[in-house]
Design a protein around this motif. Structure first.
Motif, PDB file in Angstrom:
ATOM      1  N   ARG A 136      30.968  39.365  49.310  1.00 57.01           N
ATOM      2  CA  ARG A 136      30.847  40.718  48.762  1.00 57.01           C
ATOM      3  C   ARG A 136      30.841  41.739  49.875  1.00 57.01           C
ATOM      4  O   ARG A 136      31.648  42.639  49.917  1.00 57.01           O
ATOM      5  CB  ARG A 136      29.595  40.834  47.908  1.00 57.01           C
ATOM      6  CG  ARG A 136      29.708  40.006  46.639  1.00 57.01           C
ATOM      7  CD  ARG A 136      28.452  40.039  45.871  1.00 57.01           C
ATOM      8  NE  ARG A 136      27.488  39.173  46.538  1.00 57.01           N
ATOM      9  CZ  ARG A 136      26.258  38.998  46.183  1.00 57.01           C
ATOM     10  NH1 ARG A 136      25.784  39.676  45.185  1.00 57.01           N
ATOM     11  NH2 ARG A 136      25.465  38.177  46.814  1.00 57.01           N
TER      12      ARG A 136
ATOM     13  N   PRO B 251      39.689  45.518  48.768  1.00 58.35           N
ATOM     14  CA  PRO B 251      38.545  44.622  48.990  1.00 58.35           C
ATOM     15  C   PRO B 251      38.227  44.429  50.476  1.00 58.35           C
ATOM     16  O   PRO B 251      37.637  43.448  50.879  1.00 58.35           O
ATOM     17  CB  PRO B 251      39.012  43.312  48.347  1.00 58.35           C
ATOM     18  CG  PRO B 251      40.496  43.348  48.496  1.00 58.35           C
ATOM     19  CD  PRO B 251      40.885  44.800  48.374  1.00 58.35           C
TER      20      PRO B 251
ATOM     21  N   LYS C  91      39.249  40.564  43.770  1.00 61.18           N
ATOM     22  CA  LYS C  91      38.374  41.263  44.712  1.00 61.18           C
ATOM     23  C   LYS C  91      38.597  42.772  44.644  1.00 61.18           C
ATOM     24  O   LYS C  91      37.653  43.549  44.801  1.00 61.18           O
ATOM     25  CB  LYS C  91      38.580  40.759  46.145  1.00 61.18           C
ATOM     26  CG  LYS C  91      38.171  39.310  46.375  1.00 61.18           C
ATOM     27  CD  LYS C  91      36.722  39.046  46.055  1.00 61.18           C
ATOM     28  CE  LYS C  91      35.808  39.589  47.122  1.00 61.18           C
ATOM     29  NZ  LYS C  91      34.380  39.326  46.840  1.00 61.18           N
ATOM     30  N   SER C  92      39.828  43.217  44.398  1.00 66.32           N
ATOM     31  CA  SER C  92      40.116  44.646  44.254  1.00 66.32           C
ATOM     32  C   SER C  92      39.411  45.210  43.031  1.00 66.32           C
ATOM     33  O   SER C  92      38.856  46.314  43.073  1.00 66.32           O
ATOM     34  CB  SER C  92      41.628  44.877  44.136  1.00 66.32           C
ATOM     35  OG  SER C  92      42.279  44.501  45.320  1.00 66.32           O
ATOM     36  N   ILE C  93      39.418  44.452  41.940  1.00 65.20           N
ATOM     37  CA  ILE C  93      38.732  44.885  40.715  1.00 65.20           C
ATOM     38  C   ILE C  93      37.230  44.962  40.977  1.00 65.20           C
ATOM     39  O   ILE C  93      36.570  45.938  40.619  1.00 65.20           O
ATOM     40  CB  ILE C  93      39.057  43.933  39.547  1.00 65.20           C
ATOM     41  CG1 ILE C  93      40.531  44.096  39.144  1.00 65.20           C
ATOM     42  CG2 ILE C  93      38.128  44.181  38.362  1.00 65.20           C
ATOM     43  CD1 ILE C  93      41.046  42.992  38.244  1.00 65.20           C
ATOM     44  N   GLN C  94      36.692  43.933  41.632  1.00 68.41           N
ATOM     45  CA  GLN C  94      35.263  43.900  41.926  1.00 68.41           C
ATOM     46  C   GLN C  94      34.862  45.080  42.823  1.00 68.41           C
ATOM     47  O   GLN C  94      33.840  45.714  42.607  1.00 68.41           O
ATOM     48  CB  GLN C  94      34.912  42.578  42.607  1.00 68.41           C
ATOM     49  CG  GLN C  94      33.453  42.404  42.915  1.00 68.41           C
ATOM     50  CD  GLN C  94      33.171  41.100  43.639  1.00 68.41           C
ATOM     51  OE1 GLN C  94      34.053  40.518  44.267  1.00 68.41           O
ATOM     52  NE2 GLN C  94      31.944  40.637  43.556  1.00 68.41           N
ATOM     53  N   ALA C  95      35.713  45.386  43.823  1.00 66.17           N
ATOM     54  CA  ALA C  95      35.409  46.456  44.770  1.00 66.17           C
ATOM     55  C   ALA C  95      35.793  47.843  44.233  1.00 66.17           C
ATOM     56  O   ALA C  95      35.438  48.854  44.823  1.00 66.17           O
ATOM     57  CB  ALA C  95      36.148  46.203  46.091  1.00 66.17           C
ATOM     58  N   LYS C  96      36.555  47.853  43.134  1.00 69.13           N
ATOM     59  CA  LYS C  96      37.086  49.104  42.581  1.00 69.13           C
ATOM     60  C   LYS C  96      37.917  49.839  43.639  1.00 69.13           C
ATOM     61  O   LYS C  96      37.811  51.049  43.818  1.00 69.13           O
ATOM     62  CB  LYS C  96      35.973  49.989  42.040  1.00 69.13           C
ATOM     63  CG  LYS C  96      35.281  49.392  40.831  1.00 69.13           C
ATOM     64  CD  LYS C  96      34.236  50.328  40.280  1.00 69.13           C
ATOM     65  CE  LYS C  96      33.629  49.926  38.999  1.00 69.13           C
ATOM     66  NZ  LYS C  96      33.064  48.684  38.784  1.00 69.13           N
ATOM     67  N   GLY C  97      38.720  49.078  44.343  1.00 76.34           N
ATOM     68  CA  GLY C  97      39.578  49.606  45.411  1.00 76.34           C
ATOM     69  C   GLY C  97      40.006  48.462  46.300  1.00 76.34           C
ATOM     70  O   GLY C  97      39.984  47.304  45.885  1.00 76.34           O
TER      71      GLY C  97
END
Length: 170
Positions: A168, A43, A35-41
């Motif tokens: 998301r 989550p 989720k951190s990768i998906q949110a780029k920070g």
């Protein structure tokens, strides 16, 4: 890769919490990282305490009023757009669904094909009772999943906790 040190007390406390949710700590960490990768920070929102409490109070009042149709729609959207394939597989497993949501059925069931007769067949349990939606079918990687409709009030809080991990932007 640089060696990291995780506070053993945090691991112990988090392991206990995630065990109650039916999740191994490794899975929880992997979800956080994905989720951190998906949110780029982070989550989740980083806010001052009063803002976080207001958001949680708002989310808490919503979870008690979520309908089965809204649960089905949320699962459909997550399966098609956001869930890791490993979580989709988890949702087809009765033990995972029992531990995570308290359900007596897997959240997802694989249908042989998107043909109406295969969807109707997949929607039935072993006693030929409809337990899954025949109108809302999630598709991912050329697979078709019927979605469980057997949610009661005692399942809603667990669903909302799970949804908060994978959604998301809720």
């Amino acid at each position: 890769m640089k060696s990291t040190k995780i506070d053993p007390q945090l691991i112990e406390k988090a392991t206990s919490i995630f065990a109650e949710l039916g999740l191994p700590i490794e899975h929880a960490i992997n979800v956080f990282l994905a989720k951190s990768i998906q949110a780029k920070g982070f989550p989740f929102s980083v806010a001052l305490e009063n803002e976080v409490e207001a958001q949680e109070a708002s989310h808490s009042s919503i979870q008690h009023h979520i309908s089965n149709a809204e649960i089905t729609e949320a699962i459909h959207d997550l399966v098609e757009h956001a869930l890791p394939l490993s979580e989709i597989e988890n949702l087809t497993q009765l033990i995972y669904c029992r531990n995570t949501f308290g359900l007596s059925f897997p959240v997802l069931k694989l249908a042989k094909s998107p043909r109406p007769e295969d969807i109707r067949s997949a929607a039935k349990d072993a006693k030929e009772r409809n337990r899954y939606s025949t109108t809302k079918v999630a598709q991912r990687d050329k697979k078709n999943y019927v979605i469980c409709t057997q949610w009661t009030d005692r399942h809603r809080k667990a669903f909302c906790r799970w949804q908060a991990i994978f959604s998301r932007d809720i």
